[in-house]
Design an enzyme around this catalytic site. Structure first.
Site, PDB file in Angstrom:
ATOM      1  N   LYS A  82     -98.508 -25.025   1.056  1.00 52.04           N
ATOM      2  CA  LYS A  82     -99.563 -25.768   0.374  1.00 52.04           C
ATOM      3  C   LYS A  82     -99.686 -27.213   0.823  1.00 52.04           C
ATOM      4  O   LYS A  82    -100.654 -27.884   0.468  1.00 52.04           O
ATOM      5  CB  LYS A  82     -99.364 -25.694  -1.139  1.00 52.04           C
ATOM      6  CG  LYS A  82     -99.392 -24.308  -1.726  1.00 52.04           C
ATOM      7  CD  LYS A  82    -100.651 -23.492  -1.468  1.00 52.04           C
ATOM      8  CE  LYS A  82    -101.923 -24.148  -1.898  1.00 52.04           C
ATOM      9  NZ  LYS A  82    -102.997 -23.137  -2.156  1.00 52.04           N
TER      10      LYS A  82
HETATM   11  N1  PMP Z   1     -96.890 -18.400  -1.997  1.00 53.27           N
HETATM   12  C1  PMP Z   1     -96.580 -19.410  -2.807  1.00 53.27           C
HETATM   13  C2  PMP Z   1     -95.152 -19.602  -3.204  1.00 53.27           C
HETATM   14  C3  PMP Z   1     -97.579 -20.270  -3.278  1.00 53.27           C
HETATM   15  O1  PMP Z   1     -97.270 -21.295  -4.091  1.00 53.27           O
HETATM   16  C4  PMP Z   1     -98.917 -20.046  -2.882  1.00 53.27           C
HETATM   17  C5  PMP Z   1     -99.995 -20.974  -3.365  1.00 53.27           C
HETATM   18  N2  PMP Z   1    -100.496 -20.704  -4.630  1.00 53.27           N
HETATM   19  C6  PMP Z   1     -99.203 -18.948  -2.052  1.00 53.27           C
HETATM   20  C7  PMP Z   1     -98.161 -18.159  -1.613  1.00 53.27           C
HETATM   21  C8  PMP Z   1    -100.609 -18.556  -1.674  1.00 53.27           C
HETATM   22  O2  PMP Z   1    -101.287 -19.488  -0.920  1.00 53.27           O
HETATM   23  P1  PMP Z   1    -102.872 -19.654  -1.051  1.00 53.27           P
HETATM   24  O3  PMP Z   1    -103.116 -20.488  -2.272  1.00 53.27           O
HETATM   25  O4  PMP Z   1    -103.253 -20.362   0.194  1.00 53.27           O
HETATM   26  O5  PMP Z   1    -103.494 -18.328  -1.201  1.00 53.27           O
END
Ligand code: PMP
Length: 334
Positions: A45
Site C-alpha cells: 500500500k
Molecule cells: N493485502 C493486504 C495485507 C492489504 O492490506 C491490502 C490492502 N487493503 C491488500 C492485500 C490488497 O491490496 P489492494 O487494496 O491494492 O487491493
C-alpha cells in the site's frame, strides 16, 4: 537499484521479484512473488498511498499543512502516516477495531490520529470508509484519500508495479494472480500487463466472506463464510476494480491460506501476512490449471510481523477454530 534515493518517497517500489523455489518445483511452473513487504512502510500500500498523495498535490487539493483522512484496514494508513510525516501533513485514520493490534499500534507510533470504530457493513453510514469520507468533508484543509474509488490508487500500480514486473520477467509472464481489497494492485497490474501481452491470464484470488469470487464467476455479488485474512475481499465492485480484466477466479479457504504462509516460512524463509497465503495458494492453483512450464506472478503484500498476535499465535488461531500447522522434521541434508 544503484545510487541514492530521495527520502522515504524515493524508496517506495523497485521491490525484488522472488522465485518461490519449493512451490515452483512442486508445480513445474515458475511461481514468482513481488516482494511488496520490502517497501519502506512495509506493504504494497505504500505505492497507492504515494500515488494518491501525489495526485492530490498535483491537482491542488493538498498543500502545506494539509490533512489527509482515510478509512483503512491498516496498511494504507501506515503508508499514508509515513508519507504524511515525510511531506509535512497531518494524518487522520479511521480503522475497524477488528484489525490487528500491531497495525493499530503502529499507526499511533507513526503519529497518525487514529479512530477505531466497530466493523459494520458498507451499507451502514458508520462504516469506517464512509465515516472517513464524512470526517474529511467536515475538516477544513483536509483531503479524503478514498483509496477504494480514487483511481490514483490503481494508476500507481499501472505506472510502477506493472512495469517493474514486466521488466523483471523480461516480458516472459503467463499469469497474474492477486487478491483484491480496493482492487488497486490487481487492476493496475492486470491492465498494464494485458496491454503488453493480451494472452496473459489475469486471475482474481478471493478469501471466503468476500463477494468477488461469485461476482467474477457468475456475475452475482454474493458471499459465503468468512476469513481471518485482513485487507482483502469486498462486498462491492470498487471504481478501482471496475473494468479490470478477469480471466479466471480462485477462492481459497483459511486453512489453506494458513498452511501456505507456514510453508513459505519453513521452506522459503519468508515470514508473510495472511493475504499472501491467499495469493500464493491461488498462484499454485493457477499453476495446476495451466499445467507445467508457465510463469505465474503474484504479490507478497506484507510481513507476518503485522499478525504476530494472530496468525502466528496458537491461542488466537484456536479461538478462530483454526489449527496451527506443525513444522515438519527437517529432511536429511546432502
Ligand atoms: N493485502 C493486504 C495485507 C492489504 O492490506 C491490502 C490492502 N487493503 C491488500 C492485500 C490488497 O491490496 P489492494 O487494496 O491494492 O487491493
Amino acid at each position: 537499484m544503484a545510487g541514492i534515493t530521495d527520502g522515504f518517497t524515493g524508496a517506495v517500489g523497485h521491490t525484488p521479484l522472488i522465485r518461490l523455489r519449493a512451490l515452483s518445483e512442486l508445480t513445474g511452473c515458475d511461481i514468482l512473488g513481488k516482494a511488496e513487504f520490502m517497501n519502506p512502510g512495509g506493504s504494497v500500500k505504500d505505492r497507492a498511498a504515494l500515488g494518491i498523495l501525489q495526485a492530490a498535490e498535483a491537482n491542488g487539493q493538498l498543500g502545506p499543512g494539509g490533512t489527509v483522512v482515510e478509512g483503512t484496514a491498516g496498511n494504507t494508513g501506515i503508508g499514508l502516516a509515513h508519507l504524511c510525516n515525510a511531506r509535512g501533513y497531518r494524518c487522520l485514520i479511521v480503522i475497524p477495531e477488528t484489525q490487528s493490534a500491531e497495525k493499530i499500534a503502529q499507526l499511533r507510533i507513526l503519529g497518525a490520529e487514529v479512530r477505531t470504530v466497530p466493523a459494520v457493513p458498507y451499507a451502514d453510514p458508520n462504516n469506517y470508509v464512509r465515516l472517513s469520507g464524512r470526517i474529511a468533508a467536515e475538516t477544513p484543509g483536509a483531503v479524503w484519500a478514498n483509496q477504494f474509488d480514487n483511481l490514483a490508487n490503481r494508476q500507481a500500480h499501472f505506472d510502477s508495479t506493472g512495469p517493474e514486473i514486466w521488466e523483471q520477467c523480461e516480458g516472459q509472464v503467463d499469469a497474474w494472480v492477486s487478491a483484491t481489497g480496493t482492487g488497486g494492485t490487481y487492476a493496475g497490474v492486470a491492465l498494464f500487463l494485458k496491454e503488453r501481452r493480451p494472452g496473459l491470464r489475469c486471475v482474481l484470488a478471493d478469501p471466503h466472506g468476500s463477494a468477488l469470487y461469485q461476482w467474477a464467476t457468475s456475475g452475482e455479488l454474493r458471499s459465503e463464510g468468512s476469513s481471518v485474512t485482513e485487507g482483502i475481499g469486498n462486498s462491492r465492485v470498487t471504481a478501482n476494480l471496475e473494468g479490470a480484466p478477469i480471466d479466471d477466479a480462485v477462492r481459497i479457504d483459511d486453512p489453506e491460506a494458513l498452511r501456505t504462509i507456514y510453508e513459505l516460512l519453513w521452506r522459503e524463509g519468508l515470514y508473510m501476512g495472511g493475504s499472501v497465503g491467499i495469493n500464493v495458494a491461488a498462484a499454485v492453483e493457477t499453476a495446476r490449471r495451466l499445467g507445467p512450464g508457465h510463469r505465474i506472478v503474484t504479490v507478497l503484500c506484507d510481513s507476518g510481523d503485522r499478525y504476530r498476535s494472530r496468525l502466528y499465535d496458537q491461542a488466537w488461531l484456536t479461538s478462530k477454530g483454526l489449527a496451527m500447522p506443525r513444522k515438519p522434521a527437517p529432511e536429511p541434508g546432502p
